[in-house]
Design an enzyme around this catalytic site. Structure first.
Site, PDB file in Angstrom:
ATOM      1  N   TYR A 137       0.769  -1.014   0.049  1.00 39.05           N
ATOM      2  CA  TYR A 137      -0.015  -0.316   0.147  1.00 39.05           C
ATOM      3  C   TYR A 137       0.961   0.996   0.095  1.00 39.05           C
ATOM      4  O   TYR A 137       1.072   2.217  -0.675  1.00 39.05           O
ATOM      5  CB  TYR A 137      -0.985   0.237   1.162  1.00 39.05           C
ATOM      6  N   LYS A 159       1.011   4.425  -2.796  1.00 33.10           N
ATOM      7  CA  LYS A 159       0.237   5.776  -2.454  1.00 33.10           C
ATOM      8  C   LYS A 159       2.034   6.393  -3.097  1.00 33.10           C
ATOM      9  O   LYS A 159       1.926   7.945  -3.203  1.00 33.10           O
ATOM     10  CB  LYS A 159       0.102   5.788  -1.133  1.00 33.10           C
TER      11      LYS A 159
END
Length: 263
Positions: free
Chosen positions: A158, A162
Site C-alpha cells: 500500500y 501511494k
C-alpha cells in the site's frame, strides 16, 4: 470564501461511500454537476440521488478504472452527457495486505494494489486531460495517503502504491501545466469510519489491553492536533484544490492528518 464551483462538471471515482461520498456531496453543495464512476453502479445511485435532492445534475457511469478501454468509454459518455469535464477527483483505491512484512507479501498482492492505486488514476488522467486542454484548463486531485509520505512497516504494498501516486501527480503537474491543468494530491491520515472503528481500534485495544475508547484516544494522540481525520476534512481539502482559489497551486502533496506526516 467563494470556491466558484457552481456549474462545473466534476468526475469522481470511488464515490459510493466514505471519502468518495463526502467529496461528491461536497461538490454538489457547491453547485457542481457530478459524473460518478465505479464498478458497482447500484451502490453509487444513493449518492447520486442525494446530489439530485440538493439540486444538481448527477449521472452514474459504470467503470473499472484499471481498464483503459472502460475508462475511455466512461469519459466519452460523460462528455456526451455534460459536454465538458472541469474537475477529476481520483478517490477509487484499495488497502492491500495488512499486517504482512514486505518479505511475507506475495508478488500477486503487491501487483494487485499497485495496479489499482496507480494505474487507475493514470488511466483517468490520460483520458480526461485532452478534453480539459481543449476547453482551456481543469483541475485534477488525486487522493493518496500519508503512508505514501513517511512509509509504514507491515504495509509495504500500500505504501509503495501511494508513493507511486505522488510521482504520477508531480509528473502530470509538470506536463499539463502549460494547458492550465492543475494536478495535486490530498493525503489523508487515518480516517474515522467503519474501518477505523471496526478494525483498527479493536486491534489496538487487544494489543495494549485497553478499552476501545482508550484505544481510539491512544491512536488520536499520535497526531499533533490530537484528533482523527474525518471524511468531511478530506472533502474540504479536495474542494479547495479543485477550486479557483487554488489556481496557482499545482504538484503539491497536502496531508490531511492532524499533523503526522509533516511534523
Amino acid at each position: 470564501m467563494e470556491l466558484e464551483l457552481t456549474g462545473k462538471v466534476a468526475v469522481i471515482t470511488g464515490p459510493a461511500k466514505g471519502m468518495g461520498a463526502a467529496v461528491s456531496l461536497g461538490f454538489a453543495r457547491e453547485g457542481a454537476s457530478l459524473a460518478l464512476l465505479g464498478r458497482d453502479t447500484a451502490a453509487i445511485e444513493p449518492v447520486a440521488g442525494q446530489a439530485r435532492e440538493i439540486g444538481v445534475a448527477a449521472g452514474v457511469f459504470g467503470c473499472d478504472v484499471t481498464d483503459e478501454a472502460a475508462v475511455g468509454a466512461a469519459v466519452a459518455a460523460v462528455l456526451e452527457r455534460f459536454g465538458r469535464i472541469d474537475i477529476l477527483v481520483n478517490v477509487a483505491g484499495g488497502t492491500g495486505p495488512i499486517g504482512k512484512t514486505g518479505v511475507e507479501t506475495t508478488a500477486a498482492e503487491f501487483d494487485e494494489i499497485t495496479h489499482l492505486n496507480m494505474r487507475g488514476p493514470f488511466n483517468m488522467i490520460r483520458a480526461v486531460a485532452p478534453a480539459m486542454a481543449a476547453q482551456g484548463g481543469g483541475r485534477i486531485v488525486n487522493v493518496g495517503g500519508t503512508f505514501g509520505m513517511r512509509g509504514r512497516a507491515m504495509r509495504l504494498a500500500y505504501s509503495s502504491s501511494k508513493w507511486g501516486l505522488r510521482g504520477i501527480t508531480k509528473s502530470f503537474a509538470l506536463e499539463l501545466g502549460p494547458d492550465n491543468i492543475n494536478v495535486n494530491l490530498v493525503a489523508p491520515g487515518m480516517v474515522d469510519g467503519p474501518r477505523f472503528r471496526d478494525k483498527v481500534v479493536p486491534q489496538v485495544a487487544a494489543q495494549y489491553g485497553l478499552s476501545e475508547e482508550e484505544a481510539a484516544a491512544k491512536h488520536a494522540s499520535d497526531y499533533a492536533l490530537g484528533r482523527i481525520t474525518t471524511d468531511a476534512d478530506v472533502a474540504a481539502a479536495v474542494l479547495f484544490l479543485a477550486s479557483e482559489r487554488a489556481r496557482q497551486i499545482t504538484g503539491v502533496d497536502l496531508p490531511v492528518d492532524g499533523g503526522w506526516a509533516a511534523l
